[in-house]
Design a protein around this motif. Structure first.
Motif, short mmCIF file in Angstrom:
data_model
loop_
_atom_site.label_atom_id
_atom_site.label_comp_id
_atom_site.label_asym_id
_atom_site.label_seq_id
_atom_site.Cartn_x
_atom_site.Cartn_y
_atom_site.Cartn_z
N VAL A 147 0.86 -1.19 0.00
CA VAL A 147 0.00 0.00 0.00
C VAL A 147 0.89 1.24 0.00
O VAL A 147 1.89 1.29 0.72
N GLU A 148 0.55 2.21 -0.83
CA GLU A 148 1.34 3.44 -0.94
C GLU A 148 0.46 4.65 -0.71
O GLU A 148 -0.73 4.66 -1.07
N GLY A 149 1.06 5.66 -0.10
CA GLY A 149 0.36 6.91 0.12
C GLY A 149 -0.64 6.88 1.26
O GLY A 149 -1.40 7.83 1.45
N ALA A 150 -0.65 5.81 2.04
CA ALA A 150 -1.61 5.70 3.15
C ALA A 150 -0.99 6.24 4.44
O ALA A 150 0.22 6.16 4.65
N SER A 151 -1.84 6.77 5.29
CA SER A 151 -1.38 7.23 6.60
C SER A 151 -1.18 6.02 7.51
O SER A 151 -1.68 4.93 7.23
N PRO A 152 -0.45 6.20 8.61
CA PRO A 152 -0.28 5.07 9.54
C PRO A 152 -1.61 4.49 10.02
O PRO A 152 -1.73 3.26 10.15
N SER A 153 -2.59 5.34 10.27
CA SER A 153 -3.91 4.85 10.71
C SER A 153 -4.57 4.02 9.62
O SER A 153 -5.22 3.00 9.90
N GLU A 154 -4.44 4.45 8.36
CA GLU A 154 -5.02 3.69 7.25
C GLU A 154 -4.31 2.36 7.05
O GLU A 154 -4.94 1.34 6.74
N VAL A 155 -3.00 2.36 7.23
CA VAL A 155 -2.25 1.10 7.15
C VAL A 155 -2.72 0.15 8.25
O VAL A 155 -2.94 -1.04 8.02
N SER A 156 -2.90 0.68 9.46
CA SER A 156 -3.38 -0.13 10.57
C SER A 156 -4.75 -0.73 10.28
O SER A 156 -5.01 -1.90 10.57
N GLN A 157 -5.61 0.06 9.67
CA GLN A 157 -6.95 -0.44 9.34
C GLN A 157 -6.88 -1.55 8.29
O GLN A 157 -7.59 -2.55 8.38
N LEU A 158 -6.00 -1.37 7.29
CA LEU A 158 -5.84 -2.41 6.27
C LEU A 158 -5.34 -3.72 6.88
O LEU A 158 -5.77 -4.81 6.48
N VAL A 159 -4.42 -3.61 7.83
CA VAL A 159 -3.93 -4.82 8.51
C VAL A 159 -5.09 -5.54 9.19
O VAL A 159 -5.18 -6.78 9.15
N ASN A 160 -6.00 -4.78 9.77
CA ASN A 160 -7.10 -5.37 10.52
C ASN A 160 -8.18 -5.98 9.63
O ASN A 160 -8.76 -7.02 9.98
N VAL A 161 -8.47 -5.35 8.50
CA VAL A 161 -9.65 -5.76 7.72
C VAL A 161 -9.33 -6.51 6.43
O VAL A 161 -10.19 -7.18 5.88
N SER A 162 -8.10 -6.39 5.93
CA SER A 162 -7.80 -6.98 4.62
C SER A 162 -7.62 -8.49 4.67
O SER A 162 -7.87 -9.19 3.70
N GLY A 163 -7.16 -9.00 5.80
CA GLY A 163 -6.92 -10.42 5.92
C GLY A 163 -5.58 -10.88 5.37
O GLY A 163 -5.30 -12.08 5.35
N VAL A 164 -4.72 -9.96 4.93
CA VAL A 164 -3.40 -10.35 4.44
C VAL A 164 -2.48 -10.65 5.63
O VAL A 164 -2.72 -10.22 6.76
N ASP A 165 -1.44 -11.40 5.35
CA ASP A 165 -0.50 -11.76 6.41
C ASP A 165 0.54 -10.68 6.67
O ASP A 165 1.04 -10.55 7.79
N LEU A 166 0.87 -9.92 5.63
CA LEU A 166 1.93 -8.91 5.75
C LEU A 166 1.62 -7.72 4.85
O LEU A 166 1.34 -7.90 3.66
N VAL A 167 1.67 -6.52 5.43
CA VAL A 167 1.42 -5.29 4.69
C VAL A 167 2.72 -4.49 4.63
O VAL A 167 3.31 -4.15 5.66
N LEU A 168 3.15 -4.17 3.41
CA LEU A 168 4.33 -3.33 3.18
C LEU A 168 3.87 -1.96 2.73
O LEU A 168 3.16 -1.85 1.72
#
Length: 512
Positions: free
Chosen positions: A269-290
């Protein structure tokens, strides 16, 4: 017998010496036929050799009051000693501090990931990647991220063929060979299936996402069946918004058991804020977010704030500087002297560090074109050969940076505080930051970096709060780029002076 005869007989008796009084010298035999030197010993007839007590006598003695008391005293002392040792062991176990349970770890949490985005620039294609795995293994990486390798024309969805490897990179047979050798060395392999990697939009356009997602799912199943350990895609936000996203999840993550090695689903994910990255970790279901959070936030205060938000999700979080774009670290770490500083930062942050090939030697990026990897840096010029001073200085710098990288990678793999330890921020400014990593009773580590143009003095302090540990007055220098901070020297934590573009890793023990 007359008187003269008696005198002669006495003389004869005097001349015949008793055998026991014969001298012990000479070769002659003593009287009586015995050899000279013999000694007669008389044994009295009433002397009897000692044979000990008989069984009947022992039984009789054992029953006497004295021996009965002795046996009871010894038995009581034995059991008292045994009970005392048991009680002491129980007290030690009860009073000993409890070891904190180790959090669940997957292979992608145990070491850095190493991206080879262009196998041709790295080593003349996939076939040569296999030959370079010994070199890669020295870096203690836990996973290779290959590609994208598939064939596609920029911005042309109809040309997408995710199951075919571009001839410029190699072929399927070469990839399978890489998989086999990598697995033997304990290195997992992730395949980047970003569809439109040569174009502007990773998914071509919003109208193409659903159809392309179906192709990505089918390709993921194909490559996973050949032994690939994970799938990586870009623009995670767009991918997770499609109705078919769950199908890709199922293809990669389904049928997981505790015994089987888990397959990795990795998103960028690019251009996302730390809070948005945190939300993606919680809801996307992926194992690792870069993400590219470090690239978009250049200030120490912003970077510390990002870590403050994201550190609790460390097991699903990957950090990189340029890695989200498959760029070299040198493109973002400018001037080149900052390479080691950012390597230190990435290896000690809470999460998985991700590097692109060449980052381990500080390979300089060359515009949009992938730079050629430099090999044989350990080979010194032949004796008597004409030396290019500039090239030789560059070679030595490559060696120094690679040794620094290996030291950090090795340390992270050994120390629990750096692998999965708790995080506490200590200091931040416009061009510097510092944080603490600790785990249970393991050694603690403090990272402090200054990427500014001037020397900066850092006063390291922990914000008060429940569960916050105490900092010691001093700590030992474990690794340092600053020539003023010598290895194994002690520094005061309330006043650390860091030169421009310098970083240091400090260590101090757990004291209970």
């Amino acid at each position: 017998m007359n008187k003269d005869t008696e005198i002669d007989m006495k003389e004869v008796e005097l001349n015949e010496l008793d055998p026991e009084k014969q001298p012990m010298t000479g070769d002659g035999q003593a009287a009586g036929g015995e050899k000279n030197g013999s000694i007669k010993q008389k044994v009295t007839e009433d002397e009897v050799p000692f044979t000990g007590l008989s069984k009947e006598e022992l039984i009789k003695v054992a029953g006497t009051p004295g021996w009965v008391r002795t046996r009871w005293v010894l038995l009581v002392l034995f059991w008292l000693g045994w009970v005392g040792m048991l009680a002491g062991a129980i007290v030690i176990i009860v009073q000993a501090p409890r070891c904190k349970p180790i959090p669940e770890m997957n292979w992608w949490n145990e070491g850095p990931l190493y991206q080879i985005s262009d196998p041709e620039a790295f080593s003349e294609g996939l076939q040569d990647v296999e030959a370079k795995l010994d070199n890669i293994n020295q870096l203690k990486v836990k996973g290779l991220v290959l590609g994208p390798l598939h064939t596609v024309q920029a911005n042309e969805p109809s040309t997408l063929s995710l199951k075919d490897i571009s001839p410029t990179h190699g072929n399927e047979k070469a990839l399978v060979a890489v998989l086999g050798k990598a697995h033997k060395k304990g290195i997992s392999v992730v395949l980047d299936l970003t569809p439109n990697y040569l174009g502007a939009d990773p998914w071509f356009s919003s109208a193409d996402v659903a159809e392309v997602m179906e192709k990505v799912k089918a390709a993921a199943e194909h490559w996973l069946s050949l032994g690939v350990d994970g799938i990586k895609i870009s623009d995670l936000g767009t991918a997770t918004s499609t109705v078919d996203w769950s199908k890709l999840q199922a293809a990669v993550q389904a049928n997981r058991t505790e015994q089987d090695k888990k397959r990795l689903l990795m998103g960028v994910v690019e251009g996302a804020s730390p809070s948005e990255v945190s939300q993606l970790v919680n809801v996307s279901g992926v194992d690792l977010v870069l993400s590219n959070v470090l690239s978009t936030r250049s200030g120490g205060v912003e970077r510390i704030q990002a870590m403050d938000i994201l550190h609790s999700q460390w097991s699903s979080l990957a950090w990189g500087l340029g890695a989200s774009n498959r760029d070299q670290l040198s493109k973002w770490a400018s001037p080149p002297g900052l390479i080691r500083l950012y390597q230190l930062l990435l290896f000690t942050m809470p999460g998985t560090p991700v590097f692109t090939y060449g980052d381990e030697i500080g390979l300089q990026a060359q515009g949009v074109k992938a730079p050629k990897m430099v090999w044989d840096i350990e080979k010194e010029p032949a004796e008597g050969a004409v030396i290019n001073e500039t090239a030789e200085a560059e070679r030595k710098e490559f060696v120094a940076v690679r040794n620094w990288f290996k030291s950090l990678s090795d340390l992270r793999g050994k120390e629990r505080s750096l692998l999965h330890g708790n995080y506490f921020s200590l200091h931040s400014s416009s061009s510097s930051l510092s944080f603490l990593r600790l785990w249970d009773q393991s050694d603690r580590f403090i990272t402090a970096v200054n990427w500014g143009d001037a020397t900066e003095t850092l006063a390291l302090k922990l914000a008060p709060g429940e569960g916050v540990p105490e900092l010691p007055a001093t700590a030992e220098v474990k690794l340092s780029t600053d020539p003023q901070l010598k290895l194994n020297s002690m520094v005061n934590l309330d006043k650390i002076s860091l030169g421009p573009g310098q970083g240091v890793l400090l260590q101090f023990p757990y004291k209970g």
